[in-house]
Design a protein around this motif. Structure first.
Motif, PDB file in Angstrom:
ATOM      1  N   ASP A   1       0.832  -1.209   0.000  1.00  0.00           N
ATOM      2  CA  ASP A   1       0.000   0.000   0.000  1.00  0.00           C
ATOM      3  C   ASP A   1       0.864   1.255   0.000  1.00  0.00           C
ATOM      4  OD1 ASP A   1      -2.227  -1.556   0.016  1.00  0.00           O
ATOM      5  OD2 ASP A   1      -2.732  -1.248   2.109  1.00  0.00           O
ATOM      6  N   ALA A   2       1.913   1.258   0.821  1.00  0.00           N
ATOM      7  CA  ALA A   2       2.793   2.425   0.877  1.00  0.00           C
ATOM      8  C   ALA A   2       3.480   2.648  -0.470  1.00  0.00           C
ATOM      9  CB  ALA A   2       3.829   2.238   1.985  1.00  0.00           C
ATOM     10  N   ASP A   3       3.945   1.583  -1.098  1.00  0.00           N
ATOM     11  CA  ASP A   3       4.603   1.711  -2.401  1.00  0.00           C
ATOM     12  C   ASP A   3       3.631   2.199  -3.467  1.00  0.00           C
ATOM     13  OD1 ASP A   3       6.911   0.848  -1.215  1.00  0.00           O
ATOM     14  OD2 ASP A   3       6.799  -1.204  -1.995  1.00  0.00           O
ATOM     15  N   LEU A   4       2.379   1.763  -3.394  1.00  0.00           N
ATOM     16  CA  LEU A   4       1.379   2.181  -4.380  1.00  0.00           C
ATOM     17  C   LEU A   4       1.179   3.687  -4.359  1.00  0.00           C
ATOM     18  CD1 LEU A   4      -0.958   1.559  -6.396  1.00  0.00           C
ATOM     19  CD2 LEU A   4      -2.436   1.306  -4.375  1.00  0.00           C
ATOM     20  N   VAL A   5       0.983   4.252  -3.167  1.00  0.00           N
ATOM     21  CA  VAL A   5       0.741   5.694  -3.054  1.00  0.00           C
ATOM     22  C   VAL A   5       1.997   6.479  -3.404  1.00  0.00           C
ATOM     23  CG1 VAL A   5       0.108   7.546  -1.464  1.00  0.00           C
ATOM     24  CG2 VAL A   5      -1.067   5.355  -1.328  1.00  0.00           C
ATOM     25  N   CYS A   6       3.137   6.074  -2.850  1.00  0.00           N
ATOM     26  CA  CYS A   6       4.373   6.826  -3.064  1.00  0.00           C
ATOM     27  C   CYS A   6       4.831   6.750  -4.520  1.00  0.00           C
ATOM     28  CB  CYS A   6       5.466   6.305  -2.136  1.00  0.00           C
ATOM     29  SG  CYS A   6       5.186   6.666  -0.383  1.00  0.00           S
ATOM     30  N   ALA A   7       4.722   5.591  -5.139  1.00  0.00           N
ATOM     31  CA  ALA A   7       5.174   5.448  -6.525  1.00  0.00           C
ATOM     32  C   ALA A   7       4.349   6.307  -7.465  1.00  0.00           C
ATOM     33  CB  ALA A   7       5.110   3.975  -6.945  1.00  0.00           C
ATOM     34  N   SER A   8       3.027   6.310  -7.300  1.00  0.00           N
ATOM     35  CA  SER A   8       2.186   7.143  -8.166  1.00  0.00           C
ATOM     36  C   SER A   8       2.438   8.627  -7.912  1.00  0.00           C
ATOM     37  CB  SER A   8       0.711   6.809  -7.936  1.00  0.00           C
ATOM     38  OG  SER A   8       0.319   7.093  -6.601  1.00  0.00           O
ATOM     39  N   PHE A   9       2.718   8.991  -6.669  1.00  0.00           N
ATOM     40  CA  PHE A   9       3.022  10.386  -6.344  1.00  0.00           C
ATOM     41  C   PHE A   9       4.362  10.803  -6.958  1.00  0.00           C
ATOM     42  CE2 PHE A   9       4.612  13.711  -3.438  1.00  0.00           C
ATOM     43  CZ  PHE A   9       3.544  14.589  -3.492  1.00  0.00           C
ATOM     44  N   ASN A  10       5.350   9.901  -6.924  1.00  0.00           N
ATOM     45  CA  ASN A  10       6.659  10.204  -7.509  1.00  0.00           C
ATOM     46  C   ASN A  10       6.579  10.390  -9.021  1.00  0.00           C
ATOM     47  OD1 ASN A  10       7.985  10.059  -5.016  1.00  0.00           O
ATOM     48  ND2 ASN A  10       8.346   7.867  -5.205  1.00  0.00           N
ATOM     49  N   LYS A  11       5.736   9.596  -9.682  1.00  0.00           N
ATOM     50  CA  LYS A  11       5.630   9.663 -11.135  1.00  0.00           C
ATOM     51  C   LYS A  11       4.868  10.892 -11.618  1.00  0.00           C
ATOM     52  CE  LYS A  11       5.908   4.672 -11.951  1.00  0.00           C
ATOM     53  NZ  LYS A  11       5.189   3.476 -12.467  1.00  0.00           N
ATOM     54  N   SER A  12       4.113  11.512 -10.752  1.00  0.00           N
ATOM     55  CA  SER A  12       3.295  12.650 -11.167  1.00  0.00           C
ATOM     56  C   SER A  12       3.720  13.931 -10.460  1.00  0.00           C
ATOM     57  CB  SER A  12       1.818  12.348 -10.912  1.00  0.00           C
ATOM     58  OG  SER A  12       1.611  11.946  -9.556  1.00  0.00           O
ATOM     59  N   VAL A  13       3.271  14.145  -9.238  1.00  0.00           N
ATOM     60  CA  VAL A  13       3.465  15.411  -8.539  1.00  0.00           C
ATOM     61  C   VAL A  13       4.940  15.739  -8.349  1.00  0.00           C
ATOM     62  CG1 VAL A  13       2.904  16.719  -6.460  1.00  0.00           C
ATOM     63  CG2 VAL A  13       1.252  15.083  -7.373  1.00  0.00           C
ATOM     64  N   VAL A  14       5.741  14.754  -7.929  1.00  0.00           N
ATOM     65  CA  VAL A  14       7.164  15.001  -7.696  1.00  0.00           C
ATOM     66  C   VAL A  14       7.857  15.415  -8.990  1.00  0.00           C
ATOM     67  CG1 VAL A  14       9.339  13.919  -7.027  1.00  0.00           C
ATOM     68  CG2 VAL A  14       7.282  13.494  -5.693  1.00  0.00           C
ATOM     69  N   ARG A  15       7.541  14.736 -10.090  1.00  0.00           N
ATOM     70  CA  ARG A  15       8.150  15.081 -11.374  1.00  0.00           C
ATOM     71  C   ARG A  15       7.721  16.475 -11.831  1.00  0.00           C
ATOM     72  NH1 ARG A  15      10.650  11.063 -14.267  1.00  0.00           N
ATOM     73  NH2 ARG A  15      10.488   8.945 -13.420  1.00  0.00           N
ATOM     74  N   TRP A  16       6.448  16.808 -11.637  1.00  0.00           N
ATOM     75  CA  TRP A  16       5.974  18.121 -12.059  1.00  0.00           C
ATOM     76  C   TRP A  16       6.697  19.234 -11.297  1.00  0.00           C
ATOM     77  CZ3 TRP A  16       0.210  16.364 -11.321  1.00  0.00           C
ATOM     78  CH2 TRP A  16      -0.096  15.415 -12.291  1.00  0.00           C
ATOM     79  N   LEU A  17       6.739  19.123  -9.978  1.00  0.00           N
ATOM     80  CA  LEU A  17       7.385  20.160  -9.174  1.00  0.00           C
ATOM     81  C   LEU A  17       8.881  20.269  -9.484  1.00  0.00           C
ATOM     82  CD1 LEU A  17       5.943  20.106  -5.530  1.00  0.00           C
ATOM     83  CD2 LEU A  17       6.116  22.044  -7.087  1.00  0.00           C
ATOM     84  N   THR A  18       9.521  19.138  -9.647  1.00  0.00           N
ATOM     85  CA  THR A  18      10.957  19.159  -9.935  1.00  0.00           C
ATOM     86  C   THR A  18      11.235  19.785 -11.294  1.00  0.00           C
ATOM     87  OG1 THR A  18      11.261  17.158  -8.596  1.00  0.00           O
ATOM     88  CG2 THR A  18      13.029  17.740 -10.101  1.00  0.00           C
ATOM     89  N   GLY A  19      10.444  19.420 -12.294  1.00  0.00           N
ATOM     90  CA  GLY A  19      10.650  19.970 -13.628  1.00  0.00           C
ATOM     91  C   GLY A  19      10.407  21.461 -13.702  1.00  0.00           C
ATOM     92  N   TRP A  20       9.444  21.973 -12.951  1.00  0.00           N
ATOM     93  CA  TRP A  20       9.157  23.404 -12.975  1.00  0.00           C
ATOM     94  C   TRP A  20      10.246  24.231 -12.276  1.00  0.00           C
ATOM     95  CZ3 TRP A  20       3.449  22.428 -11.234  1.00  0.00           C
ATOM     96  CH2 TRP A  20       2.683  22.062 -12.355  1.00  0.00           C
ATOM     97  N   ASN A  21      10.829  23.694 -11.219  1.00  0.00           N
ATOM     98  CA  ASN A  21      11.752  24.467 -10.398  1.00  0.00           C
ATOM     99  C   ASN A  21      13.222  24.135 -10.634  1.00  0.00           C
ATOM    100  OD1 ASN A  21       9.841  25.996  -8.502  1.00  0.00           O
ATOM    101  ND2 ASN A  21       9.138  23.884  -8.240  1.00  0.00           N
ATOM    102  N   PHE A  22      13.524  22.873 -10.939  1.00  0.00           N
ATOM    103  CA  PHE A  22      14.918  22.453 -11.122  1.00  0.00           C
ATOM    104  C   PHE A  22      14.966  21.546 -12.351  1.00  0.00           C
ATOM    105  CE2 PHE A  22      13.945  22.853  -6.589  1.00  0.00           C
ATOM    106  CZ  PHE A  22      14.847  23.842  -6.217  1.00  0.00           C
ATOM    107  N   SER A  23      15.007  22.171 -13.504  1.00  0.00           N
ATOM    108  CA  SER A  23      14.893  21.418 -14.761  1.00  0.00           C
ATOM    109  C   SER A  23      16.046  20.443 -14.966  1.00  0.00           C
ATOM    110  CB  SER A  23      14.822  22.387 -15.942  1.00  0.00           C
ATOM    111  OG  SER A  23      15.978  23.229 -15.957  1.00  0.00           O
ATOM    112  N   ASN A  24      17.214  20.740 -14.390  1.00  0.00           N
ATOM    113  CA  ASN A  24      18.372  19.857 -14.581  1.00  0.00           C
ATOM    114  C   ASN A  24      18.583  18.916 -13.401  1.00  0.00           C
ATOM    115  OD1 ASN A  24      18.957  21.946 -12.888  1.00  0.00           O
ATOM    116  ND2 ASN A  24      21.086  22.199 -13.556  1.00  0.00           N
ATOM    117  N   ALA A  25      17.603  18.775 -12.545  1.00  0.00           N
ATOM    118  CA  ALA A  25      17.725  17.899 -11.376  1.00  0.00           C
ATOM    119  C   ALA A  25      17.058  16.555 -11.640  1.00  0.00           C
ATOM    120  CB  ALA A  25      17.099  18.558 -10.147  1.00  0.00           C
ATOM    121  N   THR A  26      17.542  15.542 -10.952  1.00  0.00           N
ATOM    122  CA  THR A  26      16.892  14.232 -10.974  1.00  0.00           C
ATOM    123  C   THR A  26      15.800  14.223  -9.904  1.00  0.00           C
ATOM    124  OG1 THR A  26      18.963  13.175 -11.626  1.00  0.00           O
ATOM    125  CG2 THR A  26      17.234  11.747 -10.730  1.00  0.00           C
TER     126      THR A  26
END
Length: 554
Positions: free
Chosen positions: A323-348
């Motif tokens: 259950d923890a992996d399900l929520v965290c993995a979907s959050f990493n693939k969406s919200v985390v990527r969006w925020l990172t791309g908007w603020n730190f385009s050259n960051a992983t």
């Protein structure tokens, strides 16, 4: 003369026919949805369609059941109770800054609360949340995450959510990109964007349990209190009969009733044999619900032994991690990527996760390390610090420490291992005043302890009148002899184990060979080592007593 053909490399492109998606649900050829004219995918859950007509309200009713509510709450709380962490996707500065931003954001919006609501997607099969973006003038930030009611959304042919409104109750309204975070779970294929949640499997156990409860109450009402029988004489009028019937009904709640003398009331006791089994059926449905939600029953029912409890706990831990992996993995693939791309385009992009593994039992670990030490192995200083934490020092380095001479014989023996293996003799401290053991020795010489008689000194008295140092080997020499004995014993044990390893052909054979070699290890050598080490400690103690008495007299 024929020309040689040149070998030219041609780019090997993958044919389009195998690159494109063929068994798609977008082209209207899906036989499971033959009449899809609106371009909207409807849930294919057979229980939902048959019992609720596709309306998830029928599944919402299941949460009113006490066992469903209790077990599902237990499953959600087990996830939110696990600590969460944010790790940078790489070691460069932009990636670390992105991780700091995500960590600060999750702490501010209440990540545990968001996780708890999103876990209802495990119950229904999918969950949808809306991201409220903001800006502080420097960075794009996530102001809040609002988890929405899942039945307000449908999915189009591209698996994109659409919002159902009063104006668009069939196909819904399109939603902007990078605005809604959603995931699905369960099901046996990728063609179902709605997933298949726990509610699908819980419907019939809850339905049968509810129906059984109604029958159980009827049974209790019938056999729990007697049936009243009214008797009236011939010629009784209808009004008098009605009065008698009213009196019979009042018997259930009133302690007494009044009827004419010529009328009579009897109580009929319902008789039956055996148990109706309603309670057993109710318990069995509760157990079925617990198995569906938790994949086990022992965290809700106190039954079974310790071994079963450990197995069930392991199953529960696997469910929590999933259950923890399900929520965290979907959050990493969406919200985390969006925020990172908007603020730190050259960051992983960083990784959000929950620590669901239980901490190691250090008591059991230390016992295991002690057994390994008895077999001749010891962990490195770095491994000790990593396992047990804190600051440690290796007593075998830098000379003899204060605790080496005053502590347990095991520590002295451990120091002796190093001396026996490396062949290095350390400079031992010589007491200022020693004990004279020569007075009572026959012929003026004392017996020297050996492997056959390590207690040769025990019969000798201590002469405090003559503090001259002994001519024969003292306690320090005994310590060295004990170390030599220990080195020999460990070498012998090592030969037995090494022989077992060389003769083994596979892991199973190795395990059997070690078990066969273990009884051949002679424990007598170890007994002599302990005896010599104990003698060393005793003699050291006597010397210290003598020194203290001498200092007091001075």
């Amino acid at each position: 003369m024929a020309k040689k053909s040149k070998n030219t490399k041609k780019s090997r492109a993958i044919p389009k026919t195998i690159r494109q998606e063929i068994a798609t649900t977008r082209d209207g050829r899906d036989i499971t949805r033959p009449y899809n004219t609106l371009g909207i995918l409807q849930p294919q859950d057979p229980v939902l369609q048959a019992q609720g007509g596709g309306d998830y309200t029928v599944y919402e009713e299941l949460l009113r059941d006490d066992q469903v509510a209790s077990t599902f709450q237990q499953r959600r709380l087990a996830v939110t109770a696990a600590p969460w962490e944010v790790k940078p996707g790489a070691d460069d500065k932009p990636s670390r800054l992105a991780a700091e931003l995500i960590e600060e954001t999750l702490d501010r919006i209440g990540w545990d609360n968001v996780t708890d609501k999103m876990l209802y997607g495990v119950f229904y099969g999918y969950a949808v949340a809306e991201c409220l973006w903001a800006s502080d003038g420097r960075l794009f930030t996530l102001d809040e995450i609002k988890v929405r009611k899942q039945k307000r959304f449908v999915f189009d042919l591209d698996d994109n959510p659409r919002l159902l409104t009063l104006q668009n109750q069939l196909d819904g309204e399109p939603l902007p990109e990078k605005k809604f975070w959603h995931f699905r779970t369960g099901g046996d294929n990728d063609d179902e964007p709605y997933g298949l949640g726990l509610a699908h499997h819980l419907f019939w156990p809850v339905f049968l349990k509810t129906g059984n409860s109604r029958l159980w109450l009827s049974y209790i009402d019938r056999f729990g209190s007697p049936t009243t029988l009214g008797r009236f004489p011939s010629g009784t009028t209808d009004a008098e009969k009605q009065n008698l019937l009213s009196a019979l009904e009042k018997i259930r709640s009133d302690s007494g009733v009044v009827i004419p003398e010529e009328m009579r009331i009897d109580l009929l006791e319902a008789s039956r044999s055996g148990s109706p089994g309603h309670g057993d059926f109710y318990d069995r449905m509760d157990a079925a619900i617990a198995k569906v939600v938790l994949s086990q029953t022992m965290t809700t029912d106190a039954a079974g032994g310790q071994y079963k409890a450990e197995v069930h706990k392991a199953v529960r831990n696997e469910v929590v991690k999933a259950d923890a992996d399900l929520v965290c993995a979907s959050f990493n693939k969406s919200v985390v990527r969006w925020l990172t791309g908007w603020n730190f385009s050259n960051a992983t992009p960083p990784i959000v996760s929950r620590i669901t593994e239980e901490a190691e039992d250090l008591d059991s670990r230390s016992e295991r390390d002690g057994r390994l030490f008895g077999m001749g192995f010891r962990p490195t200083l770095e491994q000790v610090r990593e396992t047990y934490g804190g600051e440690w020092e290796d007593v075998s380095e830098g000379g003899e420490s204060e605790s080496e001479t005053d502590a347990s014989p095991a520590i002295s023996a451990q120091a002796g291992i190093q001396e026996g293996e490396e062949g290095v003799e350390k400079q031992e401290k010589t007491p200022e005043k020693s004990v004279d053991f020569a007075d009572d020795c026959p012929g003026g010489s004392c017996p020297v302890p050996s492997a056959t008689d390590p207690w040769a000194y025990r019969h000798l008295p201590i002469d405090f009148a003559d503090p001259a140092p002994p001519a024969d080997p003292g306690p320090d020499e005994i310590k060295k002899q004990a170390a030599a004995l220990l080195g020999q014993a460990i070498a012998s044990w090592g030969e037995s184990i090494e022989s077992a390893i060389k003769t083994a052909t596979d892991p199973d054979a190795l395990r059997a060979a070690i078990f066969q070699a273990y009884p051949r290890i002679d424990a007598a050598d170890f007994a002599e080592i302990v005896a010599a080490a104990s003698l060393y400690a005793e003699l050291r103690g006597r010397i210290e007593v003598m020194e203290e008495d001498s200092n007091d007299g001075a």
